[in-house]
Design a protein around this motif. Structure first.
Motif, PDB file in Angstrom:
ATOM      1  N   LEU A  19       0.511  -1.141   0.001  1.00 37.56           N
ATOM      2  CA  LEU A  19       0.526   0.004   0.232  1.00 37.56           C
ATOM      3  C   LEU A  19       1.148   1.151  -0.092  1.00 37.56           C
ATOM      4  N   SER A  20      -0.132   2.539  -1.368  1.00 42.24           N
ATOM      5  CA  SER A  20       1.430   3.609  -0.981  1.00 42.24           C
ATOM      6  C   SER A  20      -0.134   4.439  -0.025  1.00 42.24           C
ATOM      7  N   GLN A  21       1.385   5.498   0.194  1.00 38.34           N
ATOM      8  CA  GLN A  21       0.834   6.716   0.764  1.00 38.34           C
ATOM      9  C   GLN A  21       0.675   7.721   0.061  1.00 38.34           C
ATOM     10  N   PRO A  22      -0.460   8.112  -0.882  1.00 42.36           N
ATOM     11  CA  PRO A  22      -0.503   9.244  -1.533  1.00 42.36           C
ATOM     12  C   PRO A  22      -0.225  10.930  -0.642  1.00 42.36           C
ATOM     13  N   GLY A  23      -0.153  10.610   0.610  1.00 48.41           N
ATOM     14  CA  GLY A  23       0.465  11.868   1.209  1.00 48.41           C
ATOM     15  C   GLY A  23      -0.734  12.748   1.503  1.00 48.41           C
ATOM     16  N   GLY A  24      -0.908  12.535   2.725  1.00 53.86           N
ATOM     17  CA  GLY A  24      -1.954  13.049   3.549  1.00 53.86           C
ATOM     18  C   GLY A  24      -3.191  11.741   4.228  1.00 53.86           C
ATOM     19  N   ALA A  25      -2.849  10.828   3.303  1.00 57.63           N
ATOM     20  CA  ALA A  25      -4.018   9.913   3.702  1.00 57.63           C
ATOM     21  C   ALA A  25      -4.218   9.265   4.729  1.00 57.63           C
ATOM     22  N   CYS A  26      -4.818   9.055   5.637  1.00 56.93           N
ATOM     23  CA  CYS A  26      -5.468   8.753   6.690  1.00 56.93           C
ATOM     24  C   CYS A  26      -6.548   7.317   6.974  1.00 56.93           C
ATOM     25  N   LEU A  27      -5.852   6.234   7.320  1.00 60.43           N
ATOM     26  CA  LEU A  27      -6.998   5.271   7.134  1.00 60.43           C
ATOM     27  C   LEU A  27      -7.999   5.060   8.673  1.00 60.43           C
ATOM     28  N   ASP A  28      -8.738   4.946   8.365  1.00 56.12           N
ATOM     29  CA  ASP A  28      -9.722   4.394  10.134  1.00 56.12           C
ATOM     30  C   ASP A  28     -11.347   3.803   9.144  1.00 56.12           C
ATOM     31  N   LEU A  29      -9.802   2.398  10.146  1.00 57.34           N
ATOM     32  CA  LEU A  29     -10.803   1.012  10.255  1.00 57.34           C
ATOM     33  C   LEU A  29     -11.585   0.398  11.230  1.00 57.34           C
ATOM     34  N   SER A  30     -12.566   1.255  12.114  1.00 58.20           N
ATOM     35  CA  SER A  30     -12.734   1.166  13.613  1.00 58.20           C
ATOM     36  C   SER A  30     -14.328   0.529  13.196  1.00 58.20           C
ATOM     37  N   SER A  31     -14.751   0.692  11.751  1.00 54.36           N
ATOM     38  CA  SER A  31     -16.421   0.308  11.782  1.00 54.36           C
ATOM     39  C   SER A  31     -15.947  -0.960  10.602  1.00 54.36           C
ATOM     40  N   ILE A  32     -15.148  -1.574  10.865  1.00 60.60           N
ATOM     41  CA  ILE A  32     -14.961  -3.044  10.245  1.00 60.60           C
ATOM     42  C   ILE A  32     -14.017  -4.101  10.984  1.00 60.60           C
ATOM     43  N   ALA A  33     -12.851  -3.377  11.544  1.00 59.03           N
ATOM     44  CA  ALA A  33     -12.092  -3.789  12.494  1.00 59.03           C
ATOM     45  C   ALA A  33     -12.647  -4.591  13.275  1.00 59.03           C
ATOM     46  N   LYS A  34     -13.517  -3.734  14.148  1.00 50.75           N
ATOM     47  CA  LYS A  34     -13.723  -4.053  15.604  1.00 50.75           C
ATOM     48  C   LYS A  34     -14.851  -6.005  15.045  1.00 50.75           C
ATOM     49  N   GLY A  35     -15.809  -6.117  13.513  1.00 53.37           N
ATOM     50  CA  GLY A  35     -15.756  -7.404  13.354  1.00 53.37           C
ATOM     51  C   GLY A  35     -15.304  -8.302  12.999  1.00 53.37           C
ATOM     52  N   TYR A  36     -14.382  -7.347  12.366  1.00 50.24           N
ATOM     53  CA  TYR A  36     -13.173  -8.269  12.191  1.00 50.24           C
ATOM     54  C   TYR A  36     -13.000  -9.227  12.919  1.00 50.24           C
ATOM     55  N   GLY A  37     -12.006  -8.187  13.895  1.00 43.09           N
ATOM     56  CA  GLY A  37     -11.744  -9.099  15.331  1.00 43.09           C
ATOM     57  C   GLY A  37     -12.826 -10.305  15.774  1.00 43.09           C
ATOM     58  N   ILE A  38     -13.960  -9.758  16.002  1.00 45.62           N
ATOM     59  CA  ILE A  38     -14.841 -10.848  16.355  1.00 45.62           C
ATOM     60  C   ILE A  38     -15.030 -12.349  15.301  1.00 45.62           C
ATOM     61  N   ASP A  39     -14.429 -12.157  13.989  1.00 42.05           N
ATOM     62  CA  ASP A  39     -14.595 -13.520  13.622  1.00 42.05           C
ATOM     63  C   ASP A  39     -13.173 -13.997  13.847  1.00 42.05           C
ATOM     64  N   ARG A  40     -11.826 -12.695  14.240  1.00 43.76           N
ATOM     65  CA  ARG A  40     -10.980 -14.082  14.851  1.00 43.76           C
ATOM     66  C   ARG A  40     -11.213 -14.544  15.923  1.00 43.76           C
ATOM     67  N   VAL A  41     -12.217 -13.563  16.671  1.00 45.10           N
ATOM     68  CA  VAL A  41     -11.705 -14.821  18.071  1.00 45.10           C
ATOM     69  C   VAL A  41     -12.526 -16.100  17.472  1.00 45.10           C
ATOM     70  N   ALA A  42     -13.826 -16.183  17.284  1.00 47.58           N
ATOM     71  CA  ALA A  42     -15.205 -16.927  16.766  1.00 47.58           C
ATOM     72  C   ALA A  42     -14.363 -17.723  15.655  1.00 47.58           C
ATOM     73  N   ASP A  43     -13.564 -17.834  14.681  1.00 46.59           N
ATOM     74  CA  ASP A  43     -13.081 -18.628  13.947  1.00 46.59           C
ATOM     75  C   ASP A  43     -11.898 -19.355  14.631  1.00 46.59           C
ATOM     76  N   TRP A  44     -10.684 -18.935  15.466  1.00 47.16           N
ATOM     77  CA  TRP A  44     -10.105 -19.585  16.468  1.00 47.16           C
ATOM     78  C   TRP A  44     -10.789 -20.759  17.715  1.00 47.16           C
ATOM     79  N   LEU A  45     -12.190 -20.254  17.918  1.00 46.92           N
ATOM     80  CA  LEU A  45     -12.114 -21.009  18.799  1.00 46.92           C
ATOM     81  C   LEU A  45     -12.501 -22.421  18.235  1.00 46.92           C
ATOM     82  N   LEU A  46     -12.932 -22.197  17.203  1.00 45.17           N
ATOM     83  CA  LEU A  46     -13.725 -23.414  16.116  1.00 45.17           C
ATOM     84  C   LEU A  46     -12.705 -24.015  16.316  1.00 45.17           C
TER      85      LEU A  46
END
Length: 336
Positions: free
Chosen positions: A160-187
Motif C-alpha cells: 500500500l502506497s501513501q499518496p500524501g495525507g491519506a488517513c485510514l480509519d477501519l474502526s467500522s470494520i475492524a471490530k467485526g473482524y476481531g469477532i471473526d478472528r476469535v470465533a474462527d480461532w475457537l472453532l
C-alpha cells in the motif's frame, strides 16, 4: 445494540443436580478496542485459562495492527508516513483493507476507509472530542484528504502506497473482524458452541448446553430494555448495528452523529436511526451496517435488496420510529 432474550443457565446439569458432563457454559471477559469483549462458550473448566489467553491474543493483534488510538500500530505508522512511501501490510490488515476497498467501490464511496481526517475533524477520533462543528476551512482541508480512490494498493503483494495525507480509519470494520478472528480461532480449538461479543456486535455458533439457541434482541433506539426491534437466533451468523444514537455531540439545535458521510464531509443527516445487518462474517456485517446508514433509507434499502442482504432499518418518521426489513432479514427472524 443487543440484549439477551431468555434466561441462561451457567452449567450443564444432570436431573439430580450434579454435573452431567465435564463441559459447561462459561463466560470469559476482557477489554479491547476501547470497550469490553465477552465470550460465552461450552467447554471444560480446565480449558478456560488457555482459551482466555487465546481470545485476548486474537483481539490484541487486531489492535496492534489497526487501532488509530495507538501511535505504534501499523495503521498509525501508515497514516503519518511520508508521501510516496510504500508499506507491506500484515496479512490480517490486508484482509480487512481488501474488504473495505471492495465495499467502497460497490457503494460508490458511501463507505470509505480513508475517512480518518473527517473522523478527527468532527472529534470522533484519537485527537479528542469536540463541542462544536469544525469551521468551513478545517472541514474543507479534511475533505480533500478523503477519497479511497487515491490509494495505490497491490493486494497480491499486500503493498500500500501513501499518496500524501491519506488517513485510514477501519474502526467500522475492524471490530467485526476481531469477532471473526476469535470465533474462527475457537472453532479451530474444537469449541463448537460459543457466542462472541465485542462492543455490541456478535457472532454465534452452536447451542447452549440445554440445547437452546443463542438468541439476541435487537435494541430499539430510544426504547426501554423490554422493547426490541427484532429477536434473532445466531448459529453460524453475525449481527452488527450502526446507529446515530450511539456516539454524538449536541451543538446548538443540532445533534451530530459519529457516522460520517464521506461525500458531504459531515455527519449523516437522514431519517435513519439505526441499521442492523446479519451476515455469516461479522467483518462484513459491521461495515455494511455503516454503509447502509450512510446511504439512507431509500438508497440503503435498494442496495440491501440488490445484494440480498439481511438488513433491518429503524427510521425516524414524525415523532416516532418505524422499521423496514429486507426479505432476507424476515426469513432469519422467522427462524428465531
Amino acid at each position: 445494540m443487543w440484549s439477551w432474550s431468555g434466561a441462561m443457565s451457567t452449567t450443564a446439569t444432570h436431573p439430580h443436580g450434579f454435573a452431567a458432563t465435564p463441559s459447561a457454559l462459561h463466560t470469559l471477559q476482557g477489554a479491547t478496542m476501547g470497550t469490553r469483549w465477552s465470550v460465552k462458550l461450552v467447554a471444560a473448566a480446565t480449558a478456560l485459562p488457555g482459551l482466555e489467553r487465546g481470545i485476548q491474543a486474537c483481539l490484541d493483534q487486531v489492535v496492534e495492527q489497526m487501532s488509530t488510538w495507538r501511535d505504534d500500530s501499523d495503521i498509525s505508522r501508515y497514516n503519518r508516513a511520508e508521501a510516496g512511501s510504500t508499506h507491506t501490510l500484515p496479512a490480517e490488515f490486508a484482509q480487512v483493507l481488501d474488504a473495505a476497498l471492495a465495499l467502497a467501490a460497490d457503494t460508490d464511496g458511501a463507505y470509505d476507509p480513508t475517512v480518518g481526517p473527517l473522523t478527527d475533524a468532527w472529534g470522533f477520533g484519537p485527537i479528542g472530542a469536540r463541542a462544536q462543528a469544525p469551521d468551513d476551512d478545517a472541514l474543507s482541508r479534511a475533505r480533500r484528504r478523503v477519497d479511497w480512490r487515491r490509494l495505490a494498493y497491490d493486494p497480491a503483494q499486500r503493498r500500500l502506497s501513501q499518496p500524501g495525507g491519506a488517513c485510514l480509519d477501519l474502526s467500522s470494520i475492524a471490530k467485526g473482524y476481531g469477532i471473526d478472528r476469535v470465533a474462527d480461532w475457537l472453532l479451530a480449538q474444537g469449541i463448537a458452541d460459543c457466542l462472541v461479543e465485542v462492543g455490541g456486535e456478535l457472532r454465534g455458533h452452536g447451542r447452549k448446553p440445554d440445547g437452546s439457541a443463542w438468541r439476541v434482541a435487537v435494541e430499539q433506539p430510544g426504547g426501554s430494555d423490554e422493547e426490541a426491534a427484532a429477536v434473532i437466533t445466531l448459529d453460524g451468523l453475525s449481527i452488527a448495528t450502526s446507529g446515530d444514537y450511539r456516539r454524538y455531540f449536541d451543538a446548538g439545535q443540532r445533534r451530530y452523529s459519529h457516522t460520517l458521510d464521506p461525500h458531504s464531509g459531515a455527519p449523516i443527516d437522514n431519517t435513519v436511526a439505526s441499521v442492523t445487518v446479519l451476515h455469516p462474517h461479522c467483518m462484513h456485517a459491521d461495515a455494511l451496517a455503516t454503509a447502509l446508514t450512510v446511504l439512507g433509507a431509500h438508497a440503503g434499502m435498494a442496495y440491501a435488496n440488490r445484494r440480498r442482504l439481511a438488513a433491518l432499518f429503524v427510521l425516524r418518521e414524525g415523532d416516532g420510529l418505524v422499521t423496514r426489513t429486507t426479505p432476507g432479514f424476515v426469513a432469519r427472524q422467522r427462524c428465531a
